[in-house]
Design a protein around this motif. Structure first.
Motif, PDB file in Angstrom:
ATOM      1  N   MET A   1      78.115  26.162  -1.779  1.00  0.00           N
ATOM      2  CA  MET A   1      77.064  27.147  -1.989  1.00  0.00           C
ATOM      3  C   MET A   1      77.604  28.394  -2.654  1.00  0.00           C
ATOM      4  SD  MET A   1      74.398  27.041   1.179  1.00  0.00           S
ATOM      5  CE  MET A   1      75.534  27.763   2.316  1.00  0.00           C
ATOM      6  N   ASP A   2      78.714  28.317  -3.304  1.00  0.00           N
ATOM      7  CA  ASP A   2      79.356  29.503  -3.856  1.00  0.00           C
ATOM      8  C   ASP A   2      78.568  30.158  -4.982  1.00  0.00           C
ATOM      9  OD1 ASP A   2      80.062  27.093  -5.209  1.00  0.00           O
ATOM     10  OD2 ASP A   2      81.663  28.156  -6.248  1.00  0.00           O
ATOM     11  N   ARG A   3      77.566  29.483  -5.571  1.00  0.00           N
ATOM     12  CA  ARG A   3      76.792  30.109  -6.643  1.00  0.00           C
ATOM     13  C   ARG A   3      75.666  30.976  -6.090  1.00  0.00           C
ATOM     14  NH1 ARG A   3      72.556  28.645  -9.485  1.00  0.00           N
ATOM     15  NH2 ARG A   3      71.050  27.245  -8.613  1.00  0.00           N
ATOM     16  N   PHE A   4      75.448  30.933  -4.795  1.00  0.00           N
ATOM     17  CA  PHE A   4      74.397  31.710  -4.145  1.00  0.00           C
ATOM     18  C   PHE A   4      74.994  32.916  -3.437  1.00  0.00           C
ATOM     19  CE2 PHE A   4      72.935  27.310  -4.239  1.00  0.00           C
ATOM     20  CZ  PHE A   4      71.734  27.457  -4.896  1.00  0.00           C
ATOM     21  N   ALA A   5      74.136  33.886  -3.141  1.00  0.00           N
ATOM     22  CA  ALA A   5      74.582  35.026  -2.346  1.00  0.00           C
ATOM     23  C   ALA A   5      75.124  34.485  -1.018  1.00  0.00           C
ATOM     24  CB  ALA A   5      73.427  35.982  -2.099  1.00  0.00           C
ATOM     25  N   PRO A   6      76.152  35.118  -0.466  1.00  0.00           N
ATOM     26  CA  PRO A   6      76.771  34.600   0.759  1.00  0.00           C
ATOM     27  C   PRO A   6      75.786  34.400   1.907  1.00  0.00           C
ATOM     28  CG  PRO A   6      78.029  36.439  -0.123  1.00  0.00           C
ATOM     29  CD  PRO A   6      76.790  36.325  -0.947  1.00  0.00           C
ATOM     30  N   ASP A   7      74.743  35.200   1.942  1.00  0.00           N
ATOM     31  CA  ASP A   7      73.791  35.098   3.043  1.00  0.00           C
ATOM     32  C   ASP A   7      72.497  34.388   2.654  1.00  0.00           C
ATOM     33  OD1 ASP A   7      72.929  37.055   1.328  1.00  0.00           O
ATOM     34  OD2 ASP A   7      72.440  38.509   2.889  1.00  0.00           O
ATOM     35  N   ALA A   8      72.509  33.642   1.546  1.00  0.00           N
ATOM     36  CA  ALA A   8      71.279  33.000   1.061  1.00  0.00           C
ATOM     37  C   ALA A   8      70.708  32.032   2.085  1.00  0.00           C
ATOM     38  CB  ALA A   8      71.542  32.286  -0.262  1.00  0.00           C
ATOM     39  N   ALA A   9      71.531  31.167   2.647  1.00  0.00           N
ATOM     40  CA  ALA A   9      71.028  30.199   3.628  1.00  0.00           C
ATOM     41  C   ALA A   9      70.466  30.909   4.850  1.00  0.00           C
ATOM     42  CB  ALA A   9      72.135  29.226   4.030  1.00  0.00           C
ATOM     43  N   ALA A  10      71.148  31.928   5.324  1.00  0.00           N
ATOM     44  CA  ALA A  10      70.650  32.681   6.487  1.00  0.00           C
ATOM     45  C   ALA A  10      69.328  33.355   6.172  1.00  0.00           C
ATOM     46  CB  ALA A  10      71.690  33.711   6.933  1.00  0.00           C
ATOM     47  N   ALA A  11      69.206  33.903   4.969  1.00  0.00           N
ATOM     48  CA  ALA A  11      67.964  34.572   4.580  1.00  0.00           C
ATOM     49  C   ALA A  11      66.810  33.575   4.521  1.00  0.00           C
ATOM     50  CB  ALA A  11      68.142  35.270   3.231  1.00  0.00           C
ATOM     51  N   VAL A  12      67.061  32.395   3.979  1.00  0.00           N
ATOM     52  CA  VAL A  12      66.012  31.373   3.915  1.00  0.00           C
ATOM     53  C   VAL A  12      65.635  30.919   5.322  1.00  0.00           C
ATOM     54  CG1 VAL A  12      65.467  29.017   3.163  1.00  0.00           C
ATOM     55  CG2 VAL A  12      66.622  30.597   1.602  1.00  0.00           C
ATOM     56  N   ARG A  13      66.628  30.690   6.169  1.00  0.00           N
ATOM     57  CA  ARG A  13      66.338  30.270   7.552  1.00  0.00           C
ATOM     58  C   ARG A  13      65.566  31.346   8.299  1.00  0.00           C
ATOM     59  NH1 ARG A  13      71.514  27.695   7.092  1.00  0.00           N
ATOM     60  NH2 ARG A  13      72.516  29.520   7.976  1.00  0.00           N
ATOM     61  N   ASP A  14      65.861  32.607   8.045  1.00  0.00           N
ATOM     62  CA  ASP A  14      65.106  33.698   8.679  1.00  0.00           C
ATOM     63  C   ASP A  14      63.634  33.630   8.286  1.00  0.00           C
ATOM     64  OD1 ASP A  14      67.326  34.688   9.982  1.00  0.00           O
ATOM     65  OD2 ASP A  14      67.650  36.343   8.575  1.00  0.00           O
ATOM     66  N   LEU A  15      63.370  33.331   7.020  1.00  0.00           N
ATOM     67  CA  LEU A  15      61.987  33.224   6.540  1.00  0.00           C
ATOM     68  C   LEU A  15      61.304  31.966   7.057  1.00  0.00           C
ATOM     69  CD1 LEU A  15      62.478  34.351   2.844  1.00  0.00           C
ATOM     70  CD2 LEU A  15      61.245  35.603   4.626  1.00  0.00           C
ATOM     71  N   ALA A  16      62.045  30.868   7.111  1.00  0.00           N
ATOM     72  CA  ALA A  16      61.460  29.574   7.476  1.00  0.00           C
ATOM     73  C   ALA A  16      61.271  29.408   8.975  1.00  0.00           C
ATOM     74  CB  ALA A  16      62.335  28.447   6.943  1.00  0.00           C
ATOM     75  N   GLY A  17      62.023  30.151   9.756  1.00  0.00           N
ATOM     76  CA  GLY A  17      61.951  29.985  11.204  1.00  0.00           C
ATOM     77  C   GLY A  17      63.046  29.055  11.691  1.00  0.00           C
ATOM     78  N   PRO A  18      63.116  28.874  12.988  1.00  0.00           N
ATOM     79  CA  PRO A  18      64.245  28.145  13.579  1.00  0.00           C
ATOM     80  C   PRO A  18      64.343  26.674  13.165  1.00  0.00           C
ATOM     81  CG  PRO A  18      62.566  28.638  15.235  1.00  0.00           C
ATOM     82  CD  PRO A  18      62.176  29.358  13.979  1.00  0.00           C
ATOM     83  N   SER A  19      63.235  26.050  12.795  1.00  0.00           N
ATOM     84  CA  SER A  19      63.290  24.637  12.417  1.00  0.00           C
ATOM     85  C   SER A  19      63.851  24.423  11.023  1.00  0.00           C
ATOM     86  CB  SER A  19      61.892  24.023  12.473  1.00  0.00           C
ATOM     87  OG  SER A  19      61.394  24.077  13.787  1.00  0.00           O
ATOM     88  N   GLY A  20      63.665  25.387  10.149  1.00  0.00           N
ATOM     89  CA  GLY A  20      64.107  25.243   8.772  1.00  0.00           C
ATOM     90  C   GLY A  20      62.934  25.002   7.840  1.00  0.00           C
ATOM     91  N   VAL A  21      63.235  24.677   6.611  1.00  0.00           N
ATOM     92  CA  VAL A  21      62.231  24.480   5.563  1.00  0.00           C
ATOM     93  C   VAL A  21      61.697  23.054   5.647  1.00  0.00           C
ATOM     94  CG1 VAL A  21      61.866  24.421   3.065  1.00  0.00           C
ATOM     95  CG2 VAL A  21      63.343  26.171   4.068  1.00  0.00           C
ATOM     96  N   ALA A  22      60.377  22.934   5.811  1.00  0.00           N
ATOM     97  CA  ALA A  22      59.766  21.609   5.941  1.00  0.00           C
ATOM     98  C   ALA A  22      59.489  20.963   4.589  1.00  0.00           C
ATOM     99  CB  ALA A  22      58.473  21.712   6.744  1.00  0.00           C
ATOM    100  N   ARG A  23      59.154  21.760   3.591  1.00  0.00           N
ATOM    101  CA  ARG A  23      58.845  21.255   2.258  1.00  0.00           C
ATOM    102  C   ARG A  23      59.582  22.112   1.239  1.00  0.00           C
ATOM    103  NH1 ARG A  23      57.271  18.027   5.168  1.00  0.00           N
ATOM    104  NH2 ARG A  23      55.219  17.130   5.463  1.00  0.00           N
ATOM    105  N   ASN A  24      60.345  21.467   0.378  1.00  0.00           N
ATOM    106  CA  ASN A  24      61.105  22.187  -0.630  1.00  0.00           C
ATOM    107  C   ASN A  24      60.765  21.611  -1.996  1.00  0.00           C
ATOM    108  OD1 ASN A  24      63.620  23.985  -1.217  1.00  0.00           O
ATOM    109  ND2 ASN A  24      63.976  22.099  -2.340  1.00  0.00           N
ATOM    110  N   VAL A  25      60.341  22.464  -2.914  1.00  0.00           N
ATOM    111  CA  VAL A  25      60.099  22.049  -4.297  1.00  0.00           C
ATOM    112  C   VAL A  25      61.237  22.625  -5.120  1.00  0.00           C
ATOM    113  CG1 VAL A  25      58.535  22.158  -6.266  1.00  0.00           C
ATOM    114  CG2 VAL A  25      57.608  22.003  -3.932  1.00  0.00           C
ATOM    115  N   ASP A  26      61.956  21.764  -5.786  1.00  0.00           N
ATOM    116  CA  ASP A  26      63.181  22.189  -6.442  1.00  0.00           C
ATOM    117  C   ASP A  26      63.172  21.886  -7.931  1.00  0.00           C
ATOM    118  OD1 ASP A  26      66.065  22.475  -7.106  1.00  0.00           O
ATOM    119  OD2 ASP A  26      66.157  22.787  -4.956  1.00  0.00           O
ATOM    120  N   VAL A  27      63.555  22.883  -8.713  1.00  0.00           N
ATOM    121  CA  VAL A  27      63.601  22.740 -10.171  1.00  0.00           C
ATOM    122  C   VAL A  27      65.025  22.526 -10.678  1.00  0.00           C
ATOM    123  CG1 VAL A  27      61.546  24.148 -10.474  1.00  0.00           C
ATOM    124  CG2 VAL A  27      63.786  25.223 -10.577  1.00  0.00           C
ATOM    125  N   ALA A  28      65.999  22.659  -9.812  1.00  0.00           N
ATOM    126  CA  ALA A  28      67.403  22.489 -10.199  1.00  0.00           C
ATOM    127  C   ALA A  28      68.117  21.751  -9.066  1.00  0.00           C
ATOM    128  CB  ALA A  28      68.053  23.837 -10.473  1.00  0.00           C
TER     129      ALA A  28
END
Length: 138
Positions: A1-28
């Protein structure tokens, strides 16, 4: 994950809640796979329609399998007609209501197509780059 901000995963998990992201649409897909793997919930679905930077991504198979992750590749040209019509109707409704917006990074006249292409290629205009074909400035 070195191309992302160091706290990117934590920031996404904070937004998604404790379960994580249920649906992800990805362009890359390939480029984002380490981050996606870090944030998707058990039994999540990842829908992807692009993987330019890494056209043959290496899957973290067991990590995804243990959580029952579904990966769906999407190409609008091969979608069943009913699914495509439903998607167009849904997106059109979201756009009309103002609930879905797009960041516009720049607008170029058609005769500036080379500059528009460079803006996309070099990432100098974050967001969508638009071409005007009517000749009038933005």
């Amino acid at each position: 994950m070195d191309r992302f901000a160091p706290d990117a995963a934590a920031a996404v998990r904070d937004l998604a809640g404790p379960s994580g992201v249920a649906r992800n649409v990805d362009v890359a897909f390939g480029a984002n796979l380490p981050l996606v793997d870090a944030v998707v919930a058990p039994n999540a679905t990842v829908a992807t329609y692009g993987s330019d930077a890494d056209p043959a991504p290496r899957l973290p198979f067991y990590s995804l399998m243990r959580r029952g992750i579904t990966i769906r590749t999407v190409l609008v040209f091969t979608m069943p007609a009913a699914a495509l019509a439903s998607a167009v109707e849904e997106v059109s409704g979201l756009l009309a209501s103002g609930r879905l917006t797009h960041a516009v990074g720049g607008t170029f006249l058609l005769d500036e197509v080379v500059a528009a292409h460079r803006a996309v290629e070099y990432g100098t205009h974050p967001g969508r780059v638009l071409l005007r074909i009517d000749g009038s400035p933005a």
